[in-house]
Design an enzyme around this catalytic site. Structure first.
Site, PDB file in Angstrom:
ATOM      1  N   CYS A 122       0.833  -1.198   0.000  1.00  0.00           N
ATOM      2  CA  CYS A 122       0.000   0.000   0.000  1.00  0.00           C
ATOM      3  C   CYS A 122       0.868   1.248   0.000  1.00  0.00           C
ATOM      4  CB  CYS A 122      -0.910   0.009   1.226  1.00  0.00           C
ATOM      5  SG  CYS A 122      -0.017   0.028   2.781  1.00  0.00           S
ATOM      6  N   PHE A 259      -6.009 -15.697   6.094  1.00  0.00           N
ATOM      7  CA  PHE A 259      -7.337 -15.680   6.699  1.00  0.00           C
ATOM      8  C   PHE A 259      -7.339 -16.313   8.094  1.00  0.00           C
ATOM      9  CE2 PHE A 259      -8.340 -15.570   2.088  1.00  0.00           C
ATOM     10  CZ  PHE A 259      -9.001 -14.352   2.067  1.00  0.00           C
ATOM     11  N   ALA A 260      -6.291 -16.016   8.877  1.00  0.00           N
ATOM     12  CA  ALA A 260      -6.211 -16.519  10.250  1.00  0.00           C
ATOM     13  C   ALA A 260      -7.057 -15.619  11.143  1.00  0.00           C
ATOM     14  CB  ALA A 260      -4.764 -16.538  10.722  1.00  0.00           C
ATOM     15  N   ARG A 261      -8.246 -16.090  11.443  1.00  0.00           N
ATOM     16  CA  ARG A 261      -9.201 -15.281  12.202  1.00  0.00           C
ATOM     17  C   ARG A 261      -9.981 -16.178  13.161  1.00  0.00           C
ATOM     18  NH1 ARG A 261     -11.826 -12.239   6.906  1.00  0.00           N
ATOM     19  NH2 ARG A 261      -9.862 -11.362   6.100  1.00  0.00           N
ATOM     20  N   LYS A 264     -10.110 -20.171  12.982  1.00  0.00           N
ATOM     21  CA  LYS A 264      -9.884 -20.766  11.670  1.00  0.00           C
ATOM     22  C   LYS A 264      -8.711 -20.110  10.961  1.00  0.00           C
ATOM     23  CE  LYS A 264     -14.823 -21.760  10.948  1.00  0.00           C
ATOM     24  NZ  LYS A 264     -15.999 -21.509  10.074  1.00  0.00           N
TER      25      LYS A 264
END
Length: 275
Positions: A122, A259-261, A264
């Protein structure tokens, strides 16, 4: 004139906020009206990096851990390889110039001045090693981590800092070593944040070959490049991964997790390290 109200999450008591942010007046417009508010924005600076007396890079960054930043960058570009390569590091009094004297790799040093690859960060950066990743060795280690421990550290990693609370404008990187040592850095650029945590560990003479790198942004190829260059076996993010990120991680032995949230996560490559 009416005194401005304080914006949501405005917390001026934090030293980090005072040092790395600027207080401004904004007009908050919403459906049905507007308010004049006090708010914070992040304060970035142009930091100049000097190597053996020659300026080789200027980077927009938060003026924090500048010595670790330049060291992490030089390691990422294979210009230096060991702690003993560094003869001296000096940060100018204004914090905007960092000067390193070091024994450098001739190939790595020459590569600094060749054609660069724009990264997908970014905060746009450059690297000379994006194409050279395929010449790097395979990360072969017996280091394993429990899945629940990865998710536990991810939960802690996602706890907002004072800088993020007040600006919403920083990326974060965290390096968790096998012995439990943790290094954290924030910056407007995700590459800068990673260079800083790696540099901090390096300056403490820590071995990071058995560690986990947590990153706040997407895991693209150049993020994997940094892990391969530093022999970091596991990299984790709550965000997405890219195809080239998966490809390079698979070929060079990096366990790539996205997507480590909550409870999960998606393990894309080399899942054998996750028990």
């Amino acid at each position: 004139m009416t005194k401005p109200m304080r914006s949501e999450n405005f917390s001026p008591s934090h030293n980090e906020v005072d040092k790395f942010c600027k207080e401004i007046i904004i007009e908050k417009v919403y459906d049905g009206g507007s308010d004049i508010l006090e708010d914070y924005v992040i304060k970035e600076d142009k930091i100049e990096f000097y190597l053996n007396g020659k300026k080789f890079l200027s980077v927009m960054s938060i003026a924090q851990y500048q010595d670790a930043h330049i060291v992490g960058f030089l390691l990422s570009e294979a210009v230096i390889t060991t702690y003993d390569d560094i003869k001296s590091i000096k940060i100018d009094e204004d914090g905007l110039k960092v000067r390193v004297n070091a024994t450098v790799s001739k190939e790595g040093f020459a590569n600094l001045f060749k054609e660069k690859t724009l990264t997908s960060g970014c905060c746009i950066g450059v690297t000379g090693n994006a194409e050279k990743i395929f010449d790097c060795s395979f990360i072969n280690t017996d280091y394993t981590v429990k899945a629940q421990d990865i998710l536990k550290y991810m939960k802690d990693f996602n706890s907002p800092s004072a800088l993020f609370d007040n600006t919403g404008c920083v990326h974060k990187a965290e390096l968790v070593l096998e012995d439990g040592t943790i290094y954290i850095a924030e910056d407007i650029g995700r590459h800068n944040a990673i260079d800083k945590v790696v540099g901090r560990a390096f300056l403490d003479k820590k071995d990071i070959k058995r560690s986990i790198l947590y990153a706040s942004g997407r895991l693209s190829m150049e993020m994997v490049v940094k892990c391969v260059m530093h022999k970091i076996p596991i990299v984790v993010s709550k965000a997405a991964v890219t195809f080239q990120g998966i490809r390079s991680a698979n070929e060079h032995g990096v366990t790539l997790i996205g997507f480590a949230r909550n409870s999960k996560m998606n393990v894309y490559t080399h899942s054998g390290r996750i028990s």
